[in-house]
Design a protein around this motif. Structure first.
Motif, PDB file in Angstrom:
ATOM      1  N   SER A   1       0.811  -1.224   0.000  1.00 33.87           N
ATOM      2  CA  SER A   1       0.000   0.000   0.000  1.00 33.87           C
ATOM      3  C   SER A   1       0.839   1.266   0.000  1.00 33.87           C
ATOM      4  N   VAL A   2       1.916   1.277  -0.783  1.00 30.67           N
ATOM      5  CA  VAL A   2       2.771   2.459  -0.900  1.00 30.67           C
ATOM      6  C   VAL A   2       2.836   2.885  -2.354  1.00 30.67           C
ATOM      7  N   ASN A   3       2.614   4.159  -2.606  1.00 31.19           N
ATOM      8  CA  ASN A   3       2.773   4.730  -3.941  1.00 31.19           C
ATOM      9  C   ASN A   3       3.827   5.818  -3.905  1.00 31.19           C
ATOM     10  N   SER A   4       4.735   5.774  -4.862  1.00 33.39           N
ATOM     11  CA  SER A   4       5.765   6.802  -4.972  1.00 33.39           C
ATOM     12  C   SER A   4       5.647   7.443  -6.344  1.00 33.39           C
ATOM     13  N   LEU A   5       5.640   8.768  -6.371  1.00 32.04           N
ATOM     14  CA  LEU A   5       5.488   9.499  -7.628  1.00 32.04           C
ATOM     15  C   LEU A   5       6.678  10.419  -7.847  1.00 32.04           C
ATOM     16  N   ALA A   6       7.210  10.387  -9.064  1.00 33.52           N
ATOM     17  CA  ALA A   6       8.257  11.333  -9.431  1.00 33.52           C
ATOM     18  C   ALA A   6       7.614  12.675  -9.758  1.00 33.52           C
ATOM     19  N   ILE A   7       8.270  13.757  -9.380  1.00 32.51           N
ATOM     20  CA  ILE A   7       7.691  15.078  -9.626  1.00 32.51           C
ATOM     21  C   ILE A   7       7.586  15.349 -11.121  1.00 32.51           C
ATOM     22  N   SER A   8       8.472  14.728 -11.930  1.00 28.65           N
ATOM     23  CA  SER A   8       8.386  14.884 -13.383  1.00 28.65           C
ATOM     24  C   SER A   8       7.098  14.277 -13.918  1.00 28.65           C
ATOM     25  N   THR A   9       6.639  13.181 -13.303  1.00 29.77           N
ATOM     26  CA  THR A   9       5.378  12.558 -13.709  1.00 29.77           C
ATOM     27  C   THR A   9       4.198  13.457 -13.370  1.00 29.77           C
ATOM     28  N   ILE A  10       4.230  14.050 -12.175  1.00 32.72           N
ATOM     29  CA  ILE A  10       3.138  14.927 -11.750  1.00 32.72           C
ATOM     30  C   ILE A  10       3.029  16.147 -12.657  1.00 32.72           C
ATOM     31  N   LYS A  11       4.174  16.683 -13.072  1.00 31.00           N
ATOM     32  CA  LYS A  11       4.148  17.866 -13.930  1.00 31.00           C
ATOM     33  C   LYS A  11       3.571  17.571 -15.317  1.00 31.00           C
ATOM     34  N   ASN A  12       3.569  16.295 -15.701  1.00 22.90           N
ATOM     35  CA  ASN A  12       3.023  15.928 -17.004  1.00 22.90           C
ATOM     36  C   ASN A  12       1.532  15.608 -16.947  1.00 22.90           C
ATOM     37  N   MET A  13       0.955  15.602 -15.734  1.00 25.90           N
ATOM     38  CA  MET A  13      -0.471  15.331 -15.606  1.00 25.90           C
ATOM     39  C   MET A  13      -1.293  16.570 -15.961  1.00 25.90           C
ATOM     40  N   PRO A  14      -2.547  16.375 -16.387  1.00 31.73           N
ATOM     41  CA  PRO A  14      -3.404  17.538 -16.661  1.00 31.73           C
ATOM     42  C   PRO A  14      -3.549  18.419 -15.424  1.00 31.73           C
ATOM     43  N   ALA A  15      -3.477  19.727 -15.613  1.00 31.83           N
ATOM     44  CA  ALA A  15      -3.515  20.666 -14.492  1.00 31.83           C
ATOM     45  C   ALA A  15      -4.712  21.599 -14.627  1.00 31.83           C
ATOM     46  N   ALA A  16      -5.389  21.835 -13.515  1.00 31.08           N
ATOM     47  CA  ALA A  16      -6.524  22.759 -13.498  1.00 31.08           C
ATOM     48  C   ALA A  16      -6.022  24.192 -13.564  1.00 31.08           C
ATOM     49  N   LEU A  17      -6.550  24.961 -14.519  1.00 33.90           N
ATOM     50  CA  LEU A  17      -6.176  26.366 -14.694  1.00 33.90           C
ATOM     51  C   LEU A  17      -4.669  26.540 -14.874  1.00 33.90           C
ATOM     52  N   GLY A  18      -3.997  25.499 -15.391  1.00 33.20           N
ATOM     53  CA  GLY A  18      -2.566  25.577 -15.637  1.00 33.20           C
ATOM     54  C   GLY A  18      -1.694  25.436 -14.418  1.00 33.20           C
ATOM     55  N   GLU A  19      -2.294  25.117 -13.242  1.00 33.59           N
ATOM     56  CA  GLU A  19      -1.545  25.017 -11.997  1.00 33.59           C
ATOM     57  C   GLU A  19      -1.294  23.549 -11.651  1.00 33.59           C
ATOM     58  N   VAL A  20      -0.029  23.126 -11.679  1.00 33.86           N
ATOM     59  CA  VAL A  20       0.325  21.766 -11.269  1.00 33.86           C
ATOM     60  C   VAL A  20       0.079  21.625  -9.774  1.00 33.86           C
ATOM     61  N   ASP A  21      -0.633  20.578  -9.375  1.00 37.69           N
ATOM     62  CA  ASP A  21      -1.047  20.428  -7.989  1.00 37.69           C
ATOM     63  C   ASP A  21      -0.761  19.017  -7.504  1.00 37.69           C
ATOM     64  N   ILE A  22       0.048  18.898  -6.442  1.00 42.85           N
ATOM     65  CA  ILE A  22       0.430  17.590  -5.929  1.00 42.85           C
ATOM     66  C   ILE A  22      -0.755  16.868  -5.305  1.00 42.85           C
ATOM     67  N   ILE A  23      -1.560  17.556  -4.501  1.00 43.54           N
ATOM     68  CA  ILE A  23      -2.699  16.920  -3.843  1.00 43.54           C
ATOM     69  C   ILE A  23      -3.704  16.416  -4.878  1.00 43.54           C
ATOM     70  N   LYS A  24      -3.982  17.230  -5.906  1.00 43.62           N
ATOM     71  CA  LYS A  24      -4.905  16.795  -6.949  1.00 43.62           C
ATOM     72  C   LYS A  24      -4.340  15.596  -7.708  1.00 43.62           C
ATOM     73  N   SER A  25      -3.026  15.521  -7.848  1.00 47.50           N
ATOM     74  CA  SER A  25      -2.400  14.424  -8.591  1.00 47.50           C
ATOM     75  C   SER A  25      -2.542  13.097  -7.868  1.00 47.50           C
ATOM     76  N   ILE A  26      -2.399  13.097  -6.542  1.00 45.10           N
ATOM     77  CA  ILE A  26      -2.478  11.819  -5.828  1.00 45.10           C
ATOM     78  C   ILE A  26      -3.907  11.299  -5.758  1.00 45.10           C
ATOM     79  N   THR A  27      -4.896  12.161  -6.031  1.00 47.75           N
ATOM     80  CA  THR A  27      -6.276  11.663  -6.055  1.00 47.75           C
ATOM     81  C   THR A  27      -6.533  10.771  -7.261  1.00 47.75           C
ATOM     82  N   LEU A  28      -5.582  10.704  -8.195  1.00 53.13           N
ATOM     83  CA  LEU A  28      -5.688   9.795  -9.337  1.00 53.13           C
ATOM     84  C   LEU A  28      -5.217   8.392  -8.983  1.00 53.13           C
ATOM     85  N   LEU A  29      -4.630   8.223  -7.779  1.00 56.56           N
ATOM     86  CA  LEU A  29      -4.153   6.907  -7.362  1.00 56.56           C
ATOM     87  C   LEU A  29      -5.320   6.074  -6.825  1.00 56.56           C
ATOM     88  N   PRO A  30      -5.205   4.741  -6.896  1.00 54.96           N
ATOM     89  CA  PRO A  30      -6.277   3.881  -6.372  1.00 54.96           C
ATOM     90  C   PRO A  30      -6.505   4.110  -4.880  1.00 54.96           C
TER      91      PRO A  30
END
Length: 424
Positions: A124-153
C-alpha cells in the motif's frame, strides 16, 4: 543427554551467519548535473541476485561476498551504471548518475512505468516522481500535488469546495502530511482549490495507504511524505512559471561548489489585483502566497547538514467587514551522520505552527487560534546484512493547542476579551 534450548540454537546460528565474512559496499548516489541526492536508486548485483535501494538521503549500504563482482546502478530517467569491482575489504563508493535524454519519433506506452519501477515488499505504498506529476493535466494551468495523488487507487478528493484528500474512506484530518519531516496541518490554499506545495521545489513524494511504518507515529488513514529539493551545488539556475491564478519562481545554486547549496522558491496569486475592475466585488480580496527555503552543506564524508523551511499564508477580505487569514510555518534542522558504513543516523529538530485568524470588523472583535508543534527525532538505519535492515530511533513531540483568543478591536465594542484554555 541434556537437551539444548531451541533459542540457544537459533542464537548460535544467527552468530554464525554474522560471522561469515562479507564485504560492505556503501556510499551516496547523486545527480551529476545538480549534485542532488537521489532517492530509491536501485543498487544491484545481478549475478548474486542481491540488491538494495538508497534511502531518503541518497545513502545505500549492502553486504556482498568477497571477489570480483558486477555492479549495476539503475534509476528511472538516468543512464544505467555498470562496473566490475574487486571487493577485498569494505569499500565506500559515491556515484553520480548522468540524466538520460532520448529523442524519439514515436513513443507507445503500453505498461504502467511507475508501477513497474516500484515493486516492493512494502504494501500500500505509492511513490510518484515530480516529473510525472508535472506531465499530468492541471486545473487552470496550476500543477497540484494533492490533486495528482487523487488519481491513485483508493484516494479521492475531499469533495467540491473542500480541502484535503480521503484515503479508503478515511477523513481528511486522519492523514499525516509531512514536508521535510515537518507536519503540515493545512495542505490547501483558497479552501482547497490549490495545495500548499510548490511543484518546482519538490523532489520526492511517497504515499502510505496502509502498513504505515512505526517511525511515523501512526495515523488512522494515511501518511503523505514529501521531500524538498536540496538545491544545485554545481551551478546557479532559476525556473518559474506564469499561470492564470498564480506565478512562481525558484532560484538555486551553490554555497560552495559540490559542498553546499541553497534553494529559495516563492509563489503568489494575483487574481485579487483585478477584482477592483469588477464593480460588484471591487472591495473583496482573496489571495495566497508561500515561500520554500533550504540550505544543504556537506561537512565531510560522514556528516551532512540541512536547514529547511516553509511559510504560507491565505487572506480573504470581504468588503472590509470580515477578514480571514491562516497559514503554516515550519522549520527543520537535520544532521546526517555515518557511524560506520552500515549505520546511518539522522537527527531532526522540527518546528511547525499553524495559525488561524478571524477579524470581524462589523462586530469590532478578532479571534485567533493556533497549533504549535515541537519535534525531536533521532532515527537510525542499521544495514546488518544484505537481507536484514533494522530501523529504530527516538521521537519526542510537544503540542500546544490554542483553541481561541477573542478580544475587542475598539473600546466601544460590546465584546469582552475571553481566552479559552490552552491544551498541551
Amino acid at each position: 543427554m541434556q537437551k539444548i534450548p531451541f533459542f540457544i540454537i537459533v542464537l548460535i546460528y544467527s552468530f554464525s551467519l554474522f560471522g561469515q565474512k562479507n564485504i560492505v559496499l556503501s556510499g551516496y548516489i547523486s545527480d551529476i548535473e545538480t549534485n542532488e541526492k537521489l532517492i530509491s536508486v536501485n543498487v544491484l548485483f545481478p549475478e548474486l541476485n542481491l540488491g538494495t535501494t538508497t534511502n531518503e538521503y541518497g545513502f545505500y549500504s549492502i553486504s556482498v561476498p568477497k571477489g570480483d563482482q558486477k555492479l549495476l546502478i539503475s534509476y528511472l530517467g538516468f543512464k544505467n551504471f555498470e562496473q566490475s569491482i574487486k571487493l577485498v575489504q569494505d569499500l565506500t563508493l559515491d556515484l553520480k548518475l548522468d540524466p538520460e535524454v532520448e529523442l524519439l519519433e514515436e513513443v507507445i506506452v503500453n505498461e504502467n512505468v511507475e508501477r513497474l519501477n516500484l515493486k516492493s515488499p512494502q504494501m500500500s505504498v505509492n511513490s510518484l516522481a515530480i516529473s510525472t506529476i508535472k506531465n499530468m493535466p492541471a486545473a487552470l494551468g496550476e500543477v497540484d500535488i494533492i490533486k495528482s495523488i487523487t488519481l491513485l487507487p483508493g484516494v479521492t478528493n475531499g469533495g467540491e469546495g473542500a480541502s484535503g484528500f480521503n484515503v479508503r474512506g478515511g477523513a481528511a484530518d486522519q492523514n499525516l502530511i509531512l514536508l521535510d519531516e515537518a507536519i503540515i496541518f493545512n495542505s490547501s490554499h483558497l479552501f482547497g482549490f490549490f495545495s500548499v506545495f510548490n511543484p518546482d521545489a519538490i523532489k520526492d513524494i511517497k504515499l502510505y495507504k496502509g502498513g504505515i511504518p512505526a517511525s511515523y507515529g501512526g495515523r488512522v488513514s494515511s501518511v503523505l511524505n514529501i521531500y524538498q529539493k536540496d538545491g544545485n551545488s554545481n551551478n546557479f539556475s532559476a525556473q518559474g512559471g506564469i499561470g492564470l491564478i498564480s506565478s512562481r519562481l525558484l532560484i538555486e545554486g551553490p554555497l560552495k561548489k559540490e559542498k553546499g547549496s541553497f534553494l529559495v522558491g516563492g509563489r503568489s496569486s494575483y487574481a485579487h489585483l483585478f477584482l477592483p475592475l469588477i464593480e460588484s466585488v471591487k472591495d473583496n480580496k482573496a489571495y495566497f502566497y508561500d515561500l520554500n527555503t533550504k540550505l544543504s552543506y556537506t561537512l565531510d564524508s560522514k556528516n551532512n547538514l540541512f536547514l529547511s523551511g516553509y511559510f504560507g499564508r491565505d487572506v480573504f477580505d470581504i468588503a472590509n467587514l470580515f477578514n480571514n487569514a491562516y497559514g503554516n510555518s515550519v522549520a527543520n534542522f537535520r544532521w546526517n551522520h555515518l557511524f560506520s558504513n552500515q549505520l546511518f543516523s539522522n537527527l531532526s529538530l522540527i518546528y511547525s505552527d499553524y495559525d488561524y485568524k478571524l477579524d470581524f470588523s462589523f462586530a469590532d472583535f478578532v479571534w485567533n487560534s493556533s497549533i504549535v508543534n515541537l519535534n525531536l527525532k533521532y532515527d537510525f538505519k542499521h544495514y546488518l546484512t544484505d537481507k536484514i535492515k533494522l530501523e529504530y530511533g527516538l521521537n519526542s513531540i510537544y503540542y500546544k493547542f490554542d483553541p481561541g483568543l477573542i478580544k475587542p478591536t475598539k473600546e466601544e465594542s460590546q465584546i469582552q476579551m475571553n481566552k479559552l484554555t490552552d491544551k498541551y
